[in-house]
Design a protein around this motif. Structure first.
Motif, PDB file in Angstrom:
ATOM      1  N   LEU A 185       1.119  -1.005  -0.279  1.00 38.98           N
ATOM      2  CA  LEU A 185       0.002  -0.213  -0.197  1.00 38.98           C
ATOM      3  C   LEU A 185       0.657   0.961  -0.176  1.00 38.98           C
ATOM      4  CD1 LEU A 185      -3.014   1.066  -0.210  1.00 38.98           C
ATOM      5  CD2 LEU A 185      -3.184   0.862   2.334  1.00 38.98           C
ATOM      6  N   PRO A 186       2.230   1.659   0.958  1.00 32.12           N
ATOM      7  CA  PRO A 186       2.825   2.339   0.729  1.00 32.12           C
ATOM      8  C   PRO A 186       3.374   3.086  -0.715  1.00 32.12           C
ATOM      9  CG  PRO A 186       3.151   1.050   2.828  1.00 32.12           C
ATOM     10  CD  PRO A 186       2.387   0.703   1.925  1.00 32.12           C
ATOM     11  N   LEU A 187       3.582   1.993  -1.151  1.00 31.80           N
ATOM     12  CA  LEU A 187       4.198   2.177  -3.082  1.00 31.80           C
ATOM     13  C   LEU A 187       2.953   2.715  -3.242  1.00 31.80           C
ATOM     14  CD1 LEU A 187       6.560  -0.667  -2.918  1.00 31.80           C
ATOM     15  CD2 LEU A 187       6.699   1.685  -2.761  1.00 31.80           C
ATOM     16  N   LEU A 188       2.140   2.050  -3.220  1.00 32.62           N
ATOM     17  CA  LEU A 188       1.155   2.226  -4.396  1.00 32.62           C
ATOM     18  C   LEU A 188       0.762   3.582  -3.907  1.00 32.62           C
ATOM     19  CD1 LEU A 188      -1.171  -1.038  -4.530  1.00 32.62           C
ATOM     20  CD2 LEU A 188       0.617  -0.182  -5.878  1.00 32.62           C
ATOM     21  N   VAL A 189      -0.119   4.007  -3.009  1.00 35.93           N
ATOM     22  CA  VAL A 189      -0.009   5.496  -2.520  1.00 35.93           C
ATOM     23  C   VAL A 189       0.292   5.913  -3.354  1.00 35.93           C
ATOM     24  CG1 VAL A 189      -0.772   7.112  -0.797  1.00 35.93           C
ATOM     25  CG2 VAL A 189      -1.480   4.669  -0.397  1.00 35.93           C
ATOM     26  N   SER A 190       1.542   5.714  -2.680  1.00 39.41           N
ATOM     27  CA  SER A 190       2.976   6.951  -3.419  1.00 39.41           C
ATOM     28  C   SER A 190       3.238   7.298  -4.820  1.00 39.41           C
ATOM     29  CB  SER A 190       4.688   6.554  -2.695  1.00 39.41           C
ATOM     30  OG  SER A 190       4.568   6.485  -1.253  1.00 39.41           O
ATOM     31  N   GLY A 191       2.614   6.387  -5.207  1.00 39.43           N
ATOM     32  CA  GLY A 191       3.016   5.890  -6.781  1.00 39.43           C
ATOM     33  C   GLY A 191       1.679   7.010  -6.941  1.00 39.43           C
ATOM     34  N   ALA A 192       0.793   7.117  -7.019  1.00 35.54           N
ATOM     35  CA  ALA A 192      -0.259   7.976  -7.032  1.00 35.54           C
ATOM     36  C   ALA A 192      -0.157   8.986  -6.600  1.00 35.54           C
ATOM     37  CB  ALA A 192      -1.707   7.031  -6.665  1.00 35.54           C
ATOM     38  N   LEU A 193       0.022   9.473  -5.610  1.00 32.51           N
ATOM     39  CA  LEU A 193       0.317  10.860  -5.705  1.00 32.51           C
ATOM     40  C   LEU A 193       1.673  11.821  -6.262  1.00 32.51           C
ATOM     41  CD1 LEU A 193       0.357  10.507  -1.352  1.00 32.51           C
ATOM     42  CD2 LEU A 193      -1.094  11.340  -2.935  1.00 32.51           C
ATOM     43  N   ILE A 194       2.032  10.448  -6.560  1.00 35.22           N
ATOM     44  CA  ILE A 194       3.414  11.254  -7.539  1.00 35.22           C
ATOM     45  C   ILE A 194       2.876  12.252  -8.651  1.00 35.22           C
ATOM     46  CG2 ILE A 194       5.548  11.136  -8.660  1.00 35.22           C
ATOM     47  CD1 ILE A 194       6.951   9.353  -6.440  1.00 35.22           C
ATOM     48  N   ALA A 195       1.848  11.112  -9.394  1.00 27.93           N
ATOM     49  CA  ALA A 195       1.618  11.106 -10.447  1.00 27.93           C
ATOM     50  C   ALA A 195       0.348  12.461 -10.101  1.00 27.93           C
ATOM     51  CB  ALA A 195       0.996   9.999 -11.142  1.00 27.93           C
ATOM     52  N   LEU A 196      -0.305  12.734  -9.501  1.00 27.48           N
ATOM     53  CA  LEU A 196      -1.387  14.083  -8.888  1.00 27.48           C
ATOM     54  C   LEU A 196      -0.669  15.360  -8.894  1.00 27.48           C
ATOM     55  CD1 LEU A 196      -4.146  14.362  -8.508  1.00 27.48           C
ATOM     56  CD2 LEU A 196      -3.816  14.186  -6.131  1.00 27.48           C
ATOM     57  N   LEU A 197       0.521  15.088  -8.287  1.00 27.04           N
ATOM     58  CA  LEU A 197       1.553  16.076  -8.023  1.00 27.04           C
ATOM     59  C   LEU A 197       2.447  16.241  -9.629  1.00 27.04           C
ATOM     60  CD1 LEU A 197       2.433  15.951  -5.236  1.00 27.04           C
ATOM     61  CD2 LEU A 197       0.326  17.257  -5.768  1.00 27.04           C
ATOM     62  N   ALA A 198       2.162  15.879 -10.623  1.00 31.00           N
ATOM     63  CA  ALA A 198       2.812  15.419 -12.021  1.00 31.00           C
ATOM     64  C   ALA A 198       2.540  17.067 -12.559  1.00 31.00           C
ATOM     65  CB  ALA A 198       2.586  14.533 -12.505  1.00 31.00           C
ATOM     66  N   GLY A 199       0.890  17.819 -12.365  1.00 36.11           N
ATOM     67  CA  GLY A 199       0.794  18.707 -13.262  1.00 36.11           C
ATOM     68  C   GLY A 199      -0.007  19.837 -12.360  1.00 36.11           C
ATOM     69  N   ALA A 200       0.357  21.208 -12.691  1.00 34.70           N
ATOM     70  CA  ALA A 200       0.434  22.392 -11.597  1.00 34.70           C
ATOM     71  C   ALA A 200      -0.193  23.449 -12.478  1.00 34.70           C
ATOM     72  CB  ALA A 200       1.920  23.283 -11.378  1.00 34.70           C
ATOM     73  N   ARG A 201      -1.131  24.607 -11.889  1.00 35.07           N
ATOM     74  CA  ARG A 201      -1.467  25.329 -12.361  1.00 35.07           C
ATOM     75  C   ARG A 201      -0.947  26.856 -12.140  1.00 35.07           C
ATOM     76  NH1 ARG A 201      -5.196  27.476 -15.818  1.00 35.07           N
ATOM     77  NH2 ARG A 201      -5.645  25.453 -16.245  1.00 35.07           N
ATOM     78  N   VAL A 202      -0.123  27.367 -12.911  1.00 31.00           N
ATOM     79  CA  VAL A 202       0.458  28.540 -12.358  1.00 31.00           C
ATOM     80  C   VAL A 202       0.242  30.150 -12.697  1.00 31.00           C
ATOM     81  CG1 VAL A 202       2.452  29.534 -12.775  1.00 31.00           C
ATOM     82  CG2 VAL A 202       2.691  27.453 -12.551  1.00 31.00           C
ATOM     83  N   THR A 203      -0.583  30.716 -11.435  1.00 32.73           N
ATOM     84  CA  THR A 203      -1.021  31.991 -11.817  1.00 32.73           C
ATOM     85  C   THR A 203      -0.746  33.172 -11.466  1.00 32.73           C
ATOM     86  OG1 THR A 203      -2.937  30.210 -11.728  1.00 32.73           O
ATOM     87  CG2 THR A 203      -3.680  33.117 -11.329  1.00 32.73           C
ATOM     88  N   ALA A 204      -0.400  34.396 -12.742  1.00 27.60           N
ATOM     89  CA  ALA A 204       0.376  35.866 -12.235  1.00 27.60           C
ATOM     90  C   ALA A 204      -0.870  36.861 -11.680  1.00 27.60           C
ATOM     91  CB  ALA A 204       0.672  35.727 -12.862  1.00 27.60           C
ATOM     92  N   ASP A 205      -0.861  37.194 -10.489  1.00 29.73           N
ATOM     93  CA  ASP A 205      -2.874  37.985 -10.712  1.00 29.73           C
ATOM     94  C   ASP A 205      -1.934  39.114 -10.128  1.00 29.73           C
ATOM     95  OD1 ASP A 205      -3.088  36.566  -8.494  1.00 29.73           O
ATOM     96  OD2 ASP A 205      -4.675  35.430  -9.252  1.00 29.73           O
ATOM     97  N   ARG A 206      -2.608  39.794  -9.402  1.00 31.03           N
ATOM     98  CA  ARG A 206      -2.535  41.155  -8.058  1.00 31.03           C
ATOM     99  C   ARG A 206      -2.546  40.568  -6.677  1.00 31.03           C
ATOM    100  NH1 ARG A 206      -7.280  40.782  -4.680  1.00 31.03           N
ATOM    101  NH2 ARG A 206      -8.626  39.819  -5.244  1.00 31.03           N
TER     102      ARG A 206
END
Length: 342
Positions: A225-246
């Motif tokens: 389970l630790p490996l499976l959950v870690s793999g899923a979390l790494i994949a989940l954090l593989a993209g990011a929304r970058v925002t520039a505003d006030r």
């Protein structure tokens, strides 16, 4: 000015191994899984007449059987895991063609994982065929050692088969001098947003999860389970929304609202763009910190570079970084003139 939101995913810079080298790496990632599936199927057909109706599929302390399933389920699961893993690794290896170092590592690790899984599944089939009844089947720990030893040998043999990586282009060492500003009227405001994606982190997540499969098969799924959950979390954090505003520069995972990183305007002395090589500049991917600099590095290429009021640098890899930097410079100038940023 209306808020400008651009959602196109980021992509890496120059293409990496292509042609014969790229095809060879995809084959290294895929072929071992296909061969392992063929071996498992051949062994199953050769011993099918001696297998119990519910063969042992899990082995606890001392290699003794403590979990059972149907013969069809055993074969179907084994083939699905091996062939599915081959398809997944082949696709990821192809997508990593612009990052040749991780591409080569993924192909080699995929080949080794296929060998280890194939060995363990074959050992389970033979153990059931030799036993008088499923409950007396045993798979000694030496089989796991042999499986991972064979995987290491195959991975070592596949490394030179993948060919050499091309020389990476030189990266800029810091922000571009004379940072531009975006023309805004006193009553105007603007926002900028893009989604940045990584080709490396999904592969790392897949490999981490794949490493949990042989662990789950031999030691039980709670152990995996630790490996499976870690793999899923790494994949989940593989993209990011970058925002520039006030509010400044904000980075959040593209598929989740947390964790969030925000650099407010009052901390930004100057914004610019630079080219980032993850391995050479930051030693890897993800949230990185090196002396004098930190940032969120998901891929190589274009990046927003912030010179902070503390003197350190903060970078985020994303396309169209120059536009975001110009907007941040304008908004930071305005915030310095008026405390409320108006």
């Amino acid at each position: 000015m209306n808020s400008l939101v651009k959602g196109r995913s980021g992509s890496d810079g120059a293409e990496g191994p292509a042609g014969p080298v790229g095809v060879r790496r995809v084959l290294v990632a895929v072929v071992p899984s296909v061969l392992a599936a063929a071996v498992v199927l051949a062994v199953y057909l050769s011993v099918a007449g001696r297998l119990p109706d519910r063969p042992a599929t899990h082995f606890g302390a001392g290699g003794k059987a403590d979990g059972f399933s149907g013969r069809g389920a055993l074969l179907g699961t084994a083939l699905a895991v091996l062939l599915g893993m081959g398809a997944l690794l082949g696709g990821l290896t192809y997508r990593l063609r612009s990052t040749p170092g991780p591409q080569r590592a993924l192909a080699v690790l995929g080949a080794g994982t296929a060998v280890a899984l194939g060995w363990i599944i074959t050992a389970v089939l033979l153990a059931n065929a030799r036993a008088e009844e499923a409950s007396s089947a045993t798979v000694p720990g030496t089989q796991a050692a042999l499986a991972f030893g064979s995987a290491a040998l195959v991975a070592g043999a596949c490394w030179p088969l993948c060919g050499r990586d091309p020389e990476a282009p030189a990266a800029a060492s810091g922000p571009v001098a004379g940072a531009a500003r975006l023309a805004l009227g006193d009553a105007e405001t603007a926002g900028w947003s893009r989604v940045a994606g990584s080709r490396v982190l999904p592969a790392v997540g897949a490999l981490t999860a794949a490493a949990g499969l042989p662990v789950g098969w031999t030691a039980g799924w709670p152990s995996a389970l630790p490996l499976l959950v870690s793999g899923a979390l790494i994949a989940l954090l593989a993209g990011a929304r970058v925002t520039a505003d006030r509010r400044g520069l904000t980075v959040t995972p593209s598929l989740a609202p947390w964790p969030r990183v925000t650099v407010p305007l009052e901390r930004i002395a100057e914004a610019g763009r630079r080219t980032v090589d993850p391995w050479r500049d930051f030693g890897g991917w993800g949230y990185r910190a090196v002396p004098g600099a930190s940032g969120i590095v998901l891929r190589s290429g274009d990046a927003i570079s912030l010179r902070l009021t503390t003197g350190s640098e903060f970078v985020v890899t994303v396309d169209d970084a120059a536009t975001a930097a110009a907007l941040l410079n304008t908004l930071a100038d305005r915030a310095r003139r008026t405390p409320d940023g108006g």
